[in-house]
Scaffold this motif. Structure first.
Motif, PDB file in Angstrom:
ATOM      1  N   GLN A   3       0.819  -1.201   0.000  1.00  0.00           N
ATOM      2  CA  GLN A   3       0.000   0.000   0.000  1.00  0.00           C
ATOM      3  C   GLN A   3       0.858   1.259   0.000  1.00  0.00           C
ATOM      4  OE1 GLN A   3      -2.792   0.205   3.223  1.00  0.00           O
ATOM      5  NE2 GLN A   3      -3.793   2.044   2.455  1.00  0.00           N
ATOM      6  N   ILE A   4       1.960   1.218   0.725  1.00  0.00           N
ATOM      7  CA  ILE A   4       2.893   2.342   0.753  1.00  0.00           C
ATOM      8  C   ILE A   4       4.007   2.058  -0.248  1.00  0.00           C
ATOM      9  CG2 ILE A   4       4.510   3.668   2.149  1.00  0.00           C
ATOM     10  CD1 ILE A   4       2.881   2.843   4.607  1.00  0.00           C
ATOM     11  N   ALA A   5       4.170   2.924  -1.236  1.00  0.00           N
ATOM     12  CA  ALA A   5       5.234   2.740  -2.220  1.00  0.00           C
ATOM     13  C   ALA A   5       6.583   2.971  -1.551  1.00  0.00           C
ATOM     14  CB  ALA A   5       5.042   3.701  -3.388  1.00  0.00           C
ATOM     15  N   ARG A   6       7.552   2.125  -1.900  1.00  0.00           N
ATOM     16  CA  ARG A   6       8.870   2.160  -1.274  1.00  0.00           C
ATOM     17  C   ARG A   6       9.949   2.292  -2.341  1.00  0.00           C
ATOM     18  NH1 ARG A   6       7.458  -3.674   0.526  1.00  0.00           N
ATOM     19  NH2 ARG A   6       6.797  -3.424  -1.626  1.00  0.00           N
ATOM     20  N   ALA A   7      10.868   3.214  -2.133  1.00  0.00           N
ATOM     21  CA  ALA A   7      11.952   3.418  -3.096  1.00  0.00           C
ATOM     22  C   ALA A   7      13.293   3.407  -2.371  1.00  0.00           C
ATOM     23  CB  ALA A   7      11.777   4.733  -3.846  1.00  0.00           C
ATOM     24  N   LEU A   8      14.268   2.784  -3.011  1.00  0.00           N
ATOM     25  CA  LEU A   8      15.621   2.673  -2.455  1.00  0.00           C
ATOM     26  C   LEU A   8      16.594   3.465  -3.311  1.00  0.00           C
ATOM     27  CD1 LEU A   8      17.967   1.379  -0.799  1.00  0.00           C
ATOM     28  CD2 LEU A   8      17.802  -0.595  -2.352  1.00  0.00           C
ATOM     29  N   THR A   9      17.395   4.298  -2.666  1.00  0.00           N
ATOM     30  CA  THR A   9      18.479   4.983  -3.362  1.00  0.00           C
ATOM     31  C   THR A   9      19.814   4.415  -2.908  1.00  0.00           C
ATOM     32  OG1 THR A   9      19.657   7.089  -3.662  1.00  0.00           O
ATOM     33  CG2 THR A   9      18.339   6.878  -1.659  1.00  0.00           C
ATOM     34  N   ILE A  10      20.668   4.116  -3.872  1.00  0.00           N
ATOM     35  CA  ILE A  10      22.017   3.607  -3.620  1.00  0.00           C
ATOM     36  C   ILE A  10      22.976   4.660  -4.158  1.00  0.00           C
ATOM     37  CG2 ILE A  10      23.626   1.707  -3.996  1.00  0.00           C
ATOM     38  CD1 ILE A  10      21.164  -0.024  -4.749  1.00  0.00           C
ATOM     39  N   ALA A  11      23.577   5.438  -3.288  1.00  0.00           N
ATOM     40  CA  ALA A  11      24.319   6.620  -3.741  1.00  0.00           C
ATOM     41  C   ALA A  11      25.218   7.143  -2.624  1.00  0.00           C
ATOM     42  CB  ALA A  11      23.344   7.701  -4.200  1.00  0.00           C
ATOM     43  N   GLY A  12      25.903   8.234  -2.919  1.00  0.00           N
ATOM     44  CA  GLY A  12      26.777   8.877  -1.952  1.00  0.00           C
ATOM     45  C   GLY A  12      26.033   9.888  -1.103  1.00  0.00           C
ATOM     46  N   SER A  13      26.593  10.158   0.066  1.00  0.00           N
ATOM     47  CA  SER A  13      26.027  11.153   0.984  1.00  0.00           C
ATOM     48  C   SER A  13      26.610  12.530   0.689  1.00  0.00           C
ATOM     49  CB  SER A  13      26.339  10.768   2.435  1.00  0.00           C
ATOM     50  OG  SER A  13      26.010  11.825   3.314  1.00  0.00           O
ATOM     51  N   GLN A 222       7.957   7.858  -8.852  1.00  0.00           N
ATOM     52  CA  GLN A 222       6.740   7.658  -9.632  1.00  0.00           C
ATOM     53  C   GLN A 222       6.621   6.224 -10.135  1.00  0.00           C
ATOM     54  OE1 GLN A 222       5.484  10.706  -8.300  1.00  0.00           O
ATOM     55  NE2 GLN A 222       4.145  10.033  -9.959  1.00  0.00           N
ATOM     56  N   LEU A 223       7.749   5.621 -10.502  1.00  0.00           N
ATOM     57  CA  LEU A 223       7.726   4.218 -10.913  1.00  0.00           C
ATOM     58  C   LEU A 223       7.331   3.320  -9.738  1.00  0.00           C
ATOM     59  CD1 LEU A 223      10.912   4.011 -13.176  1.00  0.00           C
ATOM     60  CD2 LEU A 223       8.520   4.052 -13.923  1.00  0.00           C
ATOM     61  N   ALA A 224       7.792   3.673  -8.534  1.00  0.00           N
ATOM     62  CA  ALA A 224       7.420   2.904  -7.349  1.00  0.00           C
ATOM     63  C   ALA A 224       5.911   2.937  -7.121  1.00  0.00           C
ATOM     64  CB  ALA A 224       8.152   3.448  -6.124  1.00  0.00           C
ATOM     65  N   LYS A 225       5.280   4.019  -7.532  1.00  0.00           N
ATOM     66  CA  LYS A 225       3.826   4.155  -7.371  1.00  0.00           C
ATOM     67  C   LYS A 225       3.047   3.539  -8.525  1.00  0.00           C
ATOM     68  CE  LYS A 225       4.022   8.673  -6.560  1.00  0.00           C
ATOM     69  NZ  LYS A 225       3.611  10.050  -6.179  1.00  0.00           N
TER      70      LYS A 225
END
Length: 268
Positions: A3-13, A222-225
């Motif tokens: 129900q809640i869309a979830r997105a993961l970012t793999i990147a630098g801080s 948006q793709l996650a949704k």
């Protein structure tokens, strides 16, 4: 889908909060997506530039991804700064292992000024391991030239570069036009069959730090949704245009974009 869309970012801080993991998480939040992160590098940076970088061990990058996927789940993933061939290969292996898709690849290879951020070995690893997994890759003009190994001086050459990236494995590509001359930022989208352009007026501002991260994060959100790729790009274009056109004017150099500007515009 959860129900809640979830997105993961793999990147630098980015310690200044304008780009990298911080920009991605802000973008996810503004677009009503639960954001998670796997950090690949820690930078000491501000609006004037990058003062230092600490690349993380690939093992801890892999474990961050494992921890997230095996508990919370992921509806879309994006990558940003991957720092080294070893981290690129590690991330690609985890994308494969966990069948993570849709997968948005922001090739953080060349800075806005044209400064090369990755070595030739990293470019080779990127093209071999990561590009074939990409649902969409989002290079700026400098990065598209670097990846396609050609000079881009006009629209037809941009199309040629897009075709090269498709031939090398990406499912789709959008070459951003923000660094091009003209009053509008015109992006070229190609999915291997059809070309499409996305255009928005440019804003005369130096506060553009993190625009690439923000754009790719908005696509992932948006793709996650469940949006189609063209719809996700259109929403991301509107989001980043709002972020640029309502500058915060923070710092002494190239300041960050305004991540809540799109929400404010929606309320009007």
């Amino acid at each position: 889908m959860n129900q809640i869309a979830r997105a993961l970012t793999i990147a630098g801080s980015d310690s200044s909060g304008g780009a990298g993991i911080q920009a991605d998480l802000k973008t996810f939040q503004e677009l009503h997506v639960f954001g998670m992160s796997a950090i690949t590098a820690i930078t000491a940076q501000n609006t004037l530039g990058v003062q230092d970088v600490l690349e993380l061990n690939p093992d801890i990058v892999a474990k961050q991804i494992d921890s997230i996927v095996t508990d919370l789940g992921v509806d879309a993933v994006k990558t940003g700064m991957l720092a080294s061939p070893e981290i690129i290969e590690t991330v690609a292996a985890k994308i494969n292992e966990h069948h993570l898709a849709p997968f948005v690849v922001d090739p953080v290879m060349v800075s806005t000024s044209g400064h090369l951020l990755l070595t030739g070995d990293a470019r080779t690893s990127f093209k071999k391991w990561l590009l074939p997994l990409a649902t969409v890759i989002t290079p700026n003009l400098h990065e598209a030239e670097y990846l396609a190994d050609m000079k881009i001086t006009n629209w037809e050459e941009r199309k040629q570069a897009a075709q090269i990236l498709i031939d090398e494995g990406a499912q789709a590509v959008i070459i951003k036009g923000g660094h091009d001359v003209g009053e509008k930022a015109v992006d070229l989208f190609y999915d291997g069959s059809n070309f499409q352009s996305f255009s928005a007026p440019k804003t005369d501002t130096k506060n553009t730090h993190g625009t690439g991260c923000t754009f790719s994060a908005a696509i992932a959100a948006q793709l996650a949704k469940g949006d189609s790729l063209p719809d996700a790009i259109a929403k991301a274009k509107a989001f980043v245009t709002a972020a640029i056109s309502h500058p915060l004017s923070l710092g002494k150099g190239n300041g960050p974009t305004n991540h809540w500007a799109y929400r404010q515009e929606e309320k009007k």
